[in-house]
Write an enzyme that holds these catalytic residues in place. Sequence first.
Site, mmCIF file in Angstrom:
data_model
loop_
_atom_site.group_PDB
_atom_site.id
_atom_site.type_symbol
_atom_site.label_atom_id
_atom_site.label_comp_id
_atom_site.label_asym_id
_atom_site.label_seq_id
_atom_site.Cartn_x
_atom_site.Cartn_y
_atom_site.Cartn_z
ATOM 1 C CG HIS A 156 54.945 33.433 -1.283
ATOM 2 N ND1 HIS A 156 56.506 33.412 -0.816
ATOM 3 C CD2 HIS A 156 54.710 34.576 -1.860
ATOM 4 C CE1 HIS A 156 56.732 34.955 -0.648
ATOM 5 N NE2 HIS A 156 55.635 35.145 -1.557
ATOM 6 N NE ARG B 49 59.450 43.433 -11.130
ATOM 7 C CZ ARG B 49 59.086 42.849 -10.559
ATOM 8 N NH1 ARG B 49 59.578 41.527 -9.857
ATOM 9 N NH2 ARG B 49 57.857 42.963 -9.710
ATOM 10 C CB SER C 233 59.183 37.863 -9.267
ATOM 11 O OG SER C 233 59.698 38.117 -8.010
ATOM 12 C CE LYS D 220 60.930 35.329 -5.004
ATOM 13 N NZ LYS D 220 61.527 37.304 -5.406
HETATM 14 N N1 URA Z 1 57.584 40.355 -4.087
HETATM 15 C C1 URA Z 1 58.246 38.833 -4.847
HETATM 16 O O1 URA Z 1 59.079 38.221 -4.610
HETATM 17 N N2 URA Z 1 58.746 39.686 -5.669
HETATM 18 C C2 URA Z 1 58.035 41.046 -6.683
HETATM 19 O O2 URA Z 1 57.709 40.586 -8.070
HETATM 20 C C3 URA Z 1 57.659 40.956 -6.023
HETATM 21 C C4 URA Z 1 57.271 41.331 -4.824
#
Ligand code: URA
Length: 433
Positions: free
Chosen positions: A82, A168, A183, A187
Amino acid sequence: MRMVDLIEKKRDGHELTKEEIHFIVDGYTKGDIPDYQMSALTMAIYFQGMADQERAELTMAMVHSGDTIDLSEIEGIKVDKHSTGGVGDTTTLVLGPLVAAVGVPVAKMSGRGLGHTGGTIDKLEAVPGFHVEIENKQFIELVNKNKIAVIGQSGNLTPADKSLYGLRDVTATVNSIPLIASSIMSKKIAAGADAIVLDVKTGAGAFMKDLDESKKLAKAMVDIGNLVGRRTMAVISDMSQPLGYAIGNALEVKEAIDTLSGKGPKDLEELCLVLGSYMVLLAEKAASLEEARSMLEEVIKNGQALQTLKVFLEAQGGDGSVVDHPETLPQAKYQFELEAKDDGYVSEIIADSVGTAAMLLGAGRATKDSVIDLAVGLVLNKKIGDKVNKGESLVTIHSNQEDIEDVRNKLYNSISISTNEVEEPKLIYATVE
Ligand code: URA
Ligand code: CA
């Protein structure tokens, strides 16, 4: 359990338990906890932070808020990569085929999203015929056969993160390290990663502009991964200027082809070798980073990396001949040169405003309904530290419109030329394991 008590507990700087965190995430996902209570909690987290264990629990609660992808039928350790933002970041297009060529299974789920250029899927769709609408079963078969396949994002991955990120965004709580780290990690884990390599960008074009903050974010993500049983490593890399030369969809596919042939930009190649070495190591295909790196260098040299790209594109309906003839990728109608106004040395290329210039040409989406022009974009002819003479081209602008005054102005405002010699910026600042 009452949400108000949990807000108060966090407000006063205490740690939330596993049960409390799951209560919050489940309740919020179901709609039982309203946005106003959740925003109070995120603001409390913003000021009070979260302990390592809380971050790990929050991540896993978000993972289980929706579907998780089961990649257990794919042989080997599935390592995902990522990158946190960046401009014209072609690393995914290069890394997939590169590590697949040495036997690392790449089962990539990708999205389109907003940004300066399209997402990985948009870029790949610049290859005529290529598509990601494949069944799960076929996806798994392809990874087992070719070591690489890409599938579109499935519907209900980490819904808790989706809602929370939206909240947020409008409550000034995006910029919290525990919240960003959980976050991103949720994912990756929901998408089936056994191990994760993170490329945390730092500098003017990055989400984290400050090196210390970037290190903290990297460490937060590595700690979460290791706490929840996913080996994770991070590299902190420069985004003070765009990576490589190309910013645009088809242009980046061509850049990836060049890089897989050993003829790409040196910074892009180096970063891919570093990130790729970590991926090979985590996949346990090499015993050391040095061994991993020489395996990757070898498949670039002997053509296997490029061949893997071709097989991958063809397996998903793409015209593999673009690999030998990248000139058949979508081409823009016009090419304009941005000429230097002075002699000197390039001292600054503000990555995010160069990215915005590419978006003005149509290379990226400003809103989720925008249509992308796969052919357009920018190719940098000079990078920070390069000597330049007045009248020489700084950037080649690939455009489908004739009037590009706004793009030119944007680019002139983002590139500075100094009369003094300028050092090339460092590419890799640190690694976190
Ligand atoms: N990218 C994300 O996927 N989540 C965040 O909180 C900030 C950037
Ligand atoms: Ca690039």
